[in-house]
Write a protein that holds these residues in place. Structure first.
Motif, short mmCIF file in Angstrom:
data_model
loop_
_atom_site.label_atom_id
_atom_site.label_comp_id
_atom_site.label_asym_id
_atom_site.label_seq_id
_atom_site.Cartn_x
_atom_site.Cartn_y
_atom_site.Cartn_z
N LEU A 94 -20.09 31.22 5.29
CA LEU A 94 -19.28 30.08 4.88
C LEU A 94 -17.79 30.41 4.89
CD1 LEU A 94 -21.43 28.77 1.86
CD2 LEU A 94 -21.20 27.73 4.13
N VAL A 95 -17.46 31.63 4.50
CA VAL A 95 -16.05 32.04 4.48
C VAL A 95 -15.51 32.19 5.90
CG1 VAL A 95 -14.46 33.90 3.87
CG2 VAL A 95 -16.18 33.16 2.23
N LEU A 96 -16.23 32.90 6.75
CA LEU A 96 -15.74 33.14 8.11
C LEU A 96 -15.72 31.87 8.94
CD1 LEU A 96 -17.27 36.60 9.04
CD2 LEU A 96 -14.99 36.06 8.18
N ASP A 97 -16.54 30.88 8.60
CA ASP A 97 -16.50 29.61 9.32
C ASP A 97 -15.16 28.92 9.11
OD1 ASP A 97 -17.84 27.54 10.92
OD2 ASP A 97 -17.68 26.34 9.09
N GLU A 98 -14.44 29.27 8.06
CA GLU A 98 -13.11 28.72 7.82
C GLU A 98 -12.05 29.83 7.88
OE1 GLU A 98 -13.40 24.62 5.60
OE2 GLU A 98 -13.41 26.28 4.16
N PHE A 99 -12.30 30.84 8.69
CA PHE A 99 -11.38 31.97 8.82
C PHE A 99 -10.00 31.51 9.28
CE2 PHE A 99 -9.37 35.25 11.41
CZ PHE A 99 -9.36 36.33 10.54
N ALA A 100 -9.96 30.63 10.29
CA ALA A 100 -8.68 30.16 10.81
C ALA A 100 -7.91 29.39 9.75
CB ALA A 100 -8.90 29.30 12.05
N LEU A 101 -8.61 28.60 8.95
CA LEU A 101 -7.96 27.84 7.88
C LEU A 101 -7.35 28.78 6.85
CD1 LEU A 101 -9.36 24.69 6.13
CD2 LEU A 101 -8.65 26.63 4.75
N GLU A 113 -6.62 25.78 17.34
CA GLU A 113 -6.47 27.03 16.60
C GLU A 113 -7.70 27.32 15.74
OE1 GLU A 113 -4.32 24.60 16.67
OE2 GLU A 113 -2.51 25.40 17.64
N GLY A 114 -8.40 26.27 15.32
CA GLY A 114 -9.56 26.44 14.47
C GLY A 114 -10.73 27.11 15.16
N GLN A 115 -10.74 27.13 16.48
CA GLN A 115 -11.84 27.79 17.20
C GLN A 115 -11.80 29.30 17.05
OE1 GLN A 115 -12.06 26.30 21.25
NE2 GLN A 115 -13.39 24.64 20.57
N LEU A 116 -10.71 29.81 16.49
CA LEU A 116 -10.66 31.22 16.16
C LEU A 116 -11.80 31.58 15.20
CD1 LEU A 116 -9.26 34.01 16.04
CD2 LEU A 116 -7.80 33.09 14.23
N SER A 117 -12.15 30.68 14.31
CA SER A 117 -13.24 30.94 13.36
C SER A 117 -14.55 31.16 14.10
CB SER A 117 -13.39 29.77 12.39
OG SER A 117 -12.22 29.57 11.63
N GLU A 268 -4.80 19.35 25.26
CA GLU A 268 -4.13 19.46 26.54
C GLU A 268 -4.15 20.89 27.03
OE1 GLU A 268 -0.91 15.88 25.71
OE2 GLU A 268 -0.25 17.93 26.05
N LEU A 269 -3.98 21.83 26.15
CA LEU A 269 -4.02 23.23 26.52
C LEU A 269 -5.31 23.83 26.03
CD1 LEU A 269 -0.40 24.46 25.77
CD2 LEU A 269 -1.39 23.87 27.97
N ALA A 270 -6.05 24.43 26.93
CA ALA A 270 -7.33 25.02 26.54
C ALA A 270 -7.12 26.40 25.98
CB ALA A 270 -8.27 25.11 27.76
N ALA A 271 -7.98 26.79 25.09
CA ALA A 271 -7.87 28.12 24.50
C ALA A 271 -8.28 29.16 25.49
CB ALA A 271 -8.75 28.20 23.25
N GLY A 272 -7.87 30.40 25.22
CA GLY A 272 -8.26 31.51 26.07
C GLY A 272 -9.74 31.78 25.94
N PRO A 273 -10.28 32.67 26.77
CA PRO A 273 -11.72 32.90 26.78
C PRO A 273 -12.18 33.53 25.48
CG PRO A 273 -10.59 34.59 28.02
CD PRO A 273 -9.55 33.58 27.64
#
Length: 289
Positions: A94-101, A113-117, A268-273
């Protein structure tokens, strides 16, 4: 390094297996619920108490702390060890699912940016999975009944391995470092190859010509694997929302476990791999459909 598939879910390995299982299932259930809330389906609603939005990282922190204390108190005894392992698995998921936040201290759950989680969770699942299978990079190497590599001989390659891992991190290759912690050759290759152009290593050590080479290599890598990595992330986490835009008429909502509700559109800008970069996002072509 010892691989123990048969004993992965038995004996002393059972708590770790349960932790891995609880972590993985909690992430899948959490993302399913948040996506249902985002789509306006299902019985789940906002988790708001007294006007305060309670993110699911909050109960996650509580479960992790309680599980950690219980684990120490149990001292490996059953069933305390198993129960605490499940609590830690659920809580950390639960914590790491909101890591980016947590990292940004702003609600970026559905943003690019949230896909970092998602990347952090996937790396954690990979690390836990290898640990469950008995892949332990710190286990003393036993080459036979009559010969065992001593602590001094063992510590030398361990130090070199740690240096390679730190080099991967400095070069912006976080996924490589995470996997290389368990599979040393991966870390060795990552440490030797060019850094990501946005990493600290490249910014401090590379000349303009070498930076251009690194950028060219990163673009080739992203064009080959970036779209595939993004499709996997979108499948797991849902497509991100354009920054600062929501579809007219839609109401912002948060899930029963704390995720915000936003429009489902591609940035518009896709995240890196999902492979090597967590901090630099490259523009990559996307497949239709």
């Amino acid at each position: 390094m010892h691989l123990d598939i048969a004993g992965a879910a038995s004996g002393s390995h059972l708590p770790l297996f349960l932790l891995f299982l609880a972590f993985s299932l909690t992430f899948l259930v959490t993302r399913t619920i948040t996506r249902l809330i985002r789509a306006g389906r299902g019985p789940f609603r906002n988790n708001v108490r007294g006007g305060v939005h309670i993110h699911h990282a909050v109960p996650g922190i509580i479960l992790t702390v309680v599980g950690a204390f219980a684990s120490v108190a149990a001292d490996g005894a059953s069933p305390g060890a198993e129960i605490s392992a499940v609590a830690i698995g659920i809580g950390t998921s639960l914590v790491l699912d909101e890591f980016a936040l947590i990292l940004r201290l702003e609600d970026v759950y559905w943003s690019r940016e949230g896909q970092l989680s998602v990347q952090v969770v996937c790396l954690t699942v990979a690390g836990l999975g290898m640990a469950v299978l008995g892949i332990d990079p710190l286990t003393e190497v036993d080459t036979g009944d009559s010969f065992r590599i001593g602590p001094i001989a063992f510590s030398i390659p361990l130090v070199l391995h740690l240096i390679c891992l730190l080099a991967c991190v400095a070069k912006g290759k976080y996924s490589t470092a995470a996997i290389g912690a368990f599979i040393p050759p991966v870390a060795w290759v990552g440490a030797i190859r060019l850094a990501r152009p946005g990493s600290r290593w490249a910014q401090r050590r590379y000349s303009p010509a070498k930076t251009a080479r690194a950028r060219s290599r990163a673009q080739r890598f992203d064009s080959r694997y970036g779209a595939w990595g993004l499709d996997v992330e979108d499948l797991v986490a849902g497509r991100p929302t354009n920054t600062g835009t929501d579809t007219a008429g839609e109401t912002a909502a948060t899930s029963a476990i704390g995720a915000p509700h936003r429009a489902d559109s591609r940035p518009e800008l896709a995240a890196g791999p999902a492979g090597d970069s967590l901090e630099e996002w490259q523009s990559t072509p996307r497949r239709k459909g």
